[in-house]
Design an enzyme around this catalytic site. Structure first.
Site, PDB file in Angstrom:
ATOM      1  N   ASP A  16     -69.393  -2.781 -14.908  1.00  0.00           N
ATOM      2  CA  ASP A  16     -68.488  -3.080 -16.011  1.00  0.00           C
ATOM      3  C   ASP A  16     -67.393  -4.029 -15.520  1.00  0.00           C
ATOM      4  OD1 ASP A  16     -66.702  -1.503 -14.540  1.00  0.00           O
ATOM      5  OD2 ASP A  16     -66.916   0.236 -15.858  1.00  0.00           O
ATOM      6  N   GLN A  17     -66.391  -4.240 -16.325  1.00  0.00           N
ATOM      7  CA  GLN A  17     -65.322  -5.185 -15.994  1.00  0.00           C
ATOM      8  C   GLN A  17     -64.554  -4.781 -14.733  1.00  0.00           C
ATOM      9  OE1 GLN A  17     -62.675  -5.848 -19.270  1.00  0.00           O
ATOM     10  NE2 GLN A  17     -61.768  -7.665 -18.368  1.00  0.00           N
TER      11      GLN A  17
END
Length: 135
Positions: A16-17
């Site tokens: 994810d980020q």
């Protein structure tokens, strides 16, 4: 009891980020390790399906302990504690390269006769290959 280890490297697309493994990817990691574990016994998912048996997942449990990160080499330990019957239960432990436990999981799958769409016992060839682990 049957125990099998499989390693994967976390790809950028699986994060994810924050650079952590996206939580939904753990189900895919379980499947990868489960598939390779079956292959290591000398029978594959594909061969089971060619015999007319499929293995749908009926239950999945996951516990997130620490994040897996981009480029980590993850070891997925798959354990089958009970001799397979109509159901087969796989337990998973995921470790990073430092040996830290990142995730624990469990899936229950059911052997299903594809023609009848009904639960069934595993093919005898599968039971024969697994029997040495459950004497």
């Amino acid at each position: 009891m049957f125990v099998f280890d499989h390693q994967i490297r976390v790809r950028y697309a699986e994060t994810d980020q924050m650079g952590y493994v996206y939580y939904g990817n753990y189900a895919a990691f379980y499947e990868i390790a489960r598939t390779e574990m079956l292959r290591s016994t000398g029978i594959s998912y594909k061969e089971l399906e060619e015999m007319g048996v499929m293995l749908p997942v009926t239950e999945m449990k996951t516990k997130y302990l620490k994040p897996g990160k981009y480029d980590d080499l993850i070891t997925i330990r798959v354990t089958i504690r009970k001799k397979p019957a109509v159901r087969i239960v796989f337990e998973y432990e995921l470790f990073n390269e430092s040996g830290e436990l990142l995730n624990q999981g469990e899936t229950t799958l059911v052997f299903v006769n594809m023609e009848k769409n009904k639960p069934c016992m595993p093919p005898q060839v599968f039971l024969d290959k697994m029997s040495k682990y459950f004497n």
